[in-house]
Design an enzyme around this catalytic site. Structure first.
Site, short mmCIF file in Angstrom:
data_model
loop_
_atom_site.label_atom_id
_atom_site.label_comp_id
_atom_site.label_asym_id
_atom_site.label_seq_id
_atom_site.Cartn_x
_atom_site.Cartn_y
_atom_site.Cartn_z
N LYS A 33 0.90 -1.15 0.06
CA LYS A 33 0.01 0.00 -0.13
C LYS A 33 0.88 1.40 0.19
O LYS A 33 0.60 2.30 -0.91
CB LYS A 33 -0.88 -0.02 1.24
CG LYS A 33 -2.02 -1.13 0.92
CD LYS A 33 -2.74 -1.25 2.20
CE LYS A 33 -3.89 -2.38 2.16
NZ LYS A 33 -4.82 -2.90 3.26
N GLN A 35 -4.47 -1.62 9.38
CA GLN A 35 -4.56 -3.07 8.90
C GLN A 35 -5.11 -3.99 9.63
O GLN A 35 -5.05 -3.96 10.86
CB GLN A 35 -3.16 -3.41 8.47
CG GLN A 35 -2.75 -4.55 7.75
CD GLN A 35 -3.55 -4.39 6.35
OE1 GLN A 35 -3.23 -3.66 5.52
NE2 GLN A 35 -4.22 -5.51 6.05
N ASP A 50 -10.90 3.20 3.89
CA ASP A 50 -11.31 1.72 3.64
C ASP A 50 -12.66 1.48 3.48
O ASP A 50 -13.22 0.62 2.92
CB ASP A 50 -10.88 0.76 4.87
CG ASP A 50 -9.45 0.06 4.60
OD1 ASP A 50 -9.24 -0.38 3.46
OD2 ASP A 50 -9.05 -0.49 5.53
#
Ligand code: NDP
Length: 284
Positions: free
Chosen positions: A53, A97, A120
């Site tokens: 990422k 995460q 997200d």
């Protein structure tokens, strides 16, 4: 023979679009978008994901920060870190995460990320936005699935789409996005009585379960478009999907490989979401 949907190439194109946009935004607003990724602990798979990422963010030219916290970080410390990033005007996107160590409540953490920085798309405000058809950040993997289907040129409207899996992060949002595109949507799950009978209805089949080889060629309608979200390790430790590629590829019209299908698209859509968060903050 099914044509391969090249997620790697499509992801590269989306990242190039993002790179051009970052340059344009910096010239326009005098600041680049900034993505912050937090990882707690040393889960090896998570470490690979966060590294990819941050690497993608660097490629697009946006700023990124990787915040690595030890596995014994308390929930309170993590929430304080998120609060600081929420309040930092230079930060546009905050991603924690998952999975988190067991002593930390994931729901609390997701809820703590400011909705406007939730790249997200997991925050309840974004989830309700998706289901109510309001402006929202769409989760990366489901958004990537739709881009992959669109890249085939097959129209979604009017098709029967079957989604196998009903998780909050993949199955349910994919189903809603397909519904928004006027597909007739069926959702299958672990209690579905005859999975093959359901998957054989599909003109478009999205599989997001986490079981290697769950879907085999005899479970497909000939000519279907197959999107395999699954990421599993086989007996030899190699990455594989939920779809048995060897038996499905000859029956499908289009099919995503694993690796090289949905995975790269998830990261590319994260870049797009970071830009969307930046834009909505700059235009407030
Ligand atoms: P979850 O474990 O949260 O959900 C799995 C879903 O599959 C559940 O809804 C479950 O049903 C259903 N299921 C389980 N067994 C069966 C079965 N035998 N038949 C039909 N349905 C079944 O997984 P996620 O949605 O988080 O992830 C799914 C897969 O996608 C995983 O392999 C994950 O690694 C991968 N993934 C890949 C990403 C990428 O970027 N490529 C991103 C996110 C996930 P029930 O609800 O009844 O329990």
């Amino acid at each position: 023979m099914g044509k391969i949907i090249d997620g790697k190439a499509l992801s590269a194109a989306v990242k190039d679009e993002a790179r051009a946009k970052v340059e344009e935004l910096e010239a326009r607003f005098g600041r680049k978008p900034c993505l912050c990724v937090i990882i707690v602990g040393e889960n090896p798979a998570s470490q690979v994901y966060v590294r990819n990422k941050v690497k993608a963010a660097a490629y697009t030219g946006m700023d990124s920060r990787l915040i690595e916290m030890p596995a014994d970080t308390t929930e309170e410390t993590l929430l304080e870190q998120i609060k600081a990033l929420n309040e930092d005007p230079a930060v546009d996107g905050v991603l924690v995460q998952l999975p988190l160590p067991k002593h930390i409540d994931e729901e609390k953490v997701i809820d703590a990320i400011a909705r406007e920085k939730d790249v997200d798309g997991f925050h309840p405000g974004n989830v309700s936005g998706l289901w109510l058809g309001k402006d929202c950040i769409v989760p990366c993997t489901p958004a990537g699935v739709i881009r992959l289907i669109d890249s085939t040129g097959v129209s979604i409207q009017g098709k029967t789409a079957v989604v196998v899996g009903r998780s909050n992060i993949v199955g349910k949002p994919v189903a809603k996005l397909l519904l928004d595109r006027n597909a007739t949507v069926v959702i299958a799950h672990s209690r579905t009585a005859d999975l093959g009978a359901v998957t054989r209805l599909a003109d478009i089949l999205v599989v997001a379960v986490g079981k290697a080889g769950l879907v085999t060629g005899d479970m497909l309608k000939p000519g279907t478009v197959v999107i395999d979200v699954g990421m599993n390790r086989n007996a030899e430790g190699k990455l594989c999907g939920d779809v048995d590629f060897a038996s499905c590829e000859p029956v499908a019209s289009w099919i995503t490989p694993v690796p090289g299908g949905v995975g790269p698209m998830t990261i590319a859509m994260l870049m797009q979401n970071t830009i969307s968060c930046y834009l909505s903050r700059m235009q407030e």
